[in-house]
Scaffold this motif. Sequence first.
Motif, PDB file in Angstrom:
ATOM      1  N   LEU A   1       0.846  -1.183   0.000  1.00 28.93           N
ATOM      2  CA  LEU A   1       0.000   0.000   0.000  1.00 28.93           C
ATOM      3  C   LEU A   1       0.884   1.236   0.000  1.00 28.93           C
ATOM      4  O   LEU A   1       1.897   1.291   0.700  1.00 28.93           O
ATOM      5  N   THR A   2       0.485   2.217  -0.787  1.00 32.83           N
ATOM      6  CA  THR A   2       1.178   3.499  -0.816  1.00 32.83           C
ATOM      7  C   THR A   2       0.147   4.590  -1.032  1.00 32.83           C
ATOM      8  O   THR A   2      -1.060   4.327  -1.039  1.00 32.83           O
ATOM      9  N   ILE A   3       0.627   5.793  -1.188  1.00 33.30           N
ATOM     10  CA  ILE A   3      -0.252   6.944  -1.396  1.00 33.30           C
ATOM     11  C   ILE A   3       0.201   7.641  -2.677  1.00 33.30           C
ATOM     12  O   ILE A   3       1.391   7.699  -2.967  1.00 33.30           O
ATOM     13  N   GLU A   4      -0.773   8.122  -3.458  1.00 30.42           N
ATOM     14  CA  GLU A   4      -0.365   8.790  -4.688  1.00 30.42           C
ATOM     15  C   GLU A   4       0.317  10.115  -4.368  1.00 30.42           C
ATOM     16  O   GLU A   4       0.042  10.710  -3.340  1.00 30.42           O
ATOM     17  N   ALA A   5       1.209  10.547  -5.125  1.00 32.02           N
ATOM     18  CA  ALA A   5       1.683   9.996  -6.376  1.00 32.02           C
ATOM     19  C   ALA A   5       3.115   9.461  -6.224  1.00 32.02           C
ATOM     20  O   ALA A   5       3.458   8.475  -6.853  1.00 32.02           O
TER      21      ALA A   5
ATOM     22  N   PHE B   1      -2.928   1.841  -4.167  1.00 35.64           N
ATOM     23  CA  PHE B   1      -2.541   3.178  -3.733  1.00 35.64           C
ATOM     24  C   PHE B   1      -3.758   3.975  -3.325  1.00 35.64           C
ATOM     25  O   PHE B   1      -4.816   3.892  -3.928  1.00 35.64           O
ATOM     26  N   ALA B   2      -3.584   4.697  -2.229  1.00 32.15           N
ATOM     27  CA  ALA B   2      -4.639   5.580  -1.739  1.00 32.15           C
ATOM     28  C   ALA B   2      -4.693   6.800  -2.647  1.00 32.15           C
ATOM     29  O   ALA B   2      -3.673   7.414  -2.936  1.00 32.15           O
ATOM     30  N   LYS B   3      -5.908   7.112  -3.083  1.00 32.04           N
ATOM     31  CA  LYS B   3      -6.108   8.285  -3.931  1.00 32.04           C
ATOM     32  C   LYS B   3      -6.338   9.507  -3.063  1.00 32.04           C
ATOM     33  O   LYS B   3      -6.920   9.416  -1.989  1.00 32.04           O
TER      34      LYS B   3
ATOM     35  N   GLY C   1       5.028  11.925   9.810  1.00 35.93           N
ATOM     36  CA  GLY C   1       4.271  10.686   9.995  1.00 35.93           C
ATOM     37  C   GLY C   1       2.799  10.764   9.663  1.00 35.93           C
ATOM     38  O   GLY C   1       2.070   9.795   9.851  1.00 35.93           O
ATOM     39  N   SER C   2       2.329  11.887   9.147  1.00 40.13           N
ATOM     40  CA  SER C   2       0.905  12.043   8.876  1.00 40.13           C
ATOM     41  C   SER C   2       0.398  11.080   7.799  1.00 40.13           C
ATOM     42  O   SER C   2      -0.625  10.416   7.980  1.00 40.13           O
ATOM     43  N   ALA C   3       1.097  10.999   6.673  1.00 35.49           N
ATOM     44  CA  ALA C   3       0.664  10.105   5.595  1.00 35.49           C
ATOM     45  C   ALA C   3       0.712   8.649   6.050  1.00 35.49           C
ATOM     46  O   ALA C   3      -0.222   7.874   5.793  1.00 35.49           O
ATOM     47  N   LEU C   4       1.778   8.276   6.723  1.00 32.48           N
ATOM     48  CA  LEU C   4       1.917   6.901   7.193  1.00 32.48           C
ATOM     49  C   LEU C   4       0.828   6.555   8.208  1.00 32.48           C
ATOM     50  O   LEU C   4       0.223   5.477   8.146  1.00 32.48           O
TER      51      LEU C   4
END
Length: 191
Positions: free
Chosen positions: A55-59, A78-80, A130-133
């Motif tokens: 799992l990751t976050i765009e882009a 991936f999280a949009k 650490g917000s995105a994680l």
Amino acid sequence: MKLLEDRILKDGHIGKGNVLKVDSFLNHQIDTAFIAELGKEFYRLYKDEKVTKILTIEASGIGIACLTAQYFNVPVVFAKKTPTINIYSDIYTSKVYSFTHKKDYDIYVSKQFINKDDRILIIDDFLAKGSALSALINLINDAGAQTVGAGIVIEKAFQDGGKIIRDMGIRVESLAMIKEMTEEDGIVFCS
């Protein structure tokens, strides 16, 4: 990882606002052969975790996650960052604060792509606050899945994100950890 540290020193530079720019090989233009080597290292670190999805976050995380996933032979989700008409209405959502853009935004993952049986490895380019994680971990928790760890290319160890995530009991493996950086003195890596 010395290979990465050397590349950061060679091709990275510190821009205004003490921002590390590695866009010539990591998160704007992607050196695929180089990133594949990072993917091999993430595989070495997490190969025994029975990872079922990455799992990751765009882009910026997508390219890194894809080149890593080839070694695990698992799909990448991936999280949009923006809702679209082609994402199902049955979604997991979480909130991220972007320090780069100075605003909150929601991220979305369709419920059909993460389930309670998944063992998920998060892959991302940077770890700072650490917000995105944290938001990705929330999505995984909402699905009832398990976070087996986070593979981070570059961690800004002088910020508190790594501590926050590790204090949650999440294994974090960062390939390069920056102890300090300034335009004047350059980059110092953790030993």
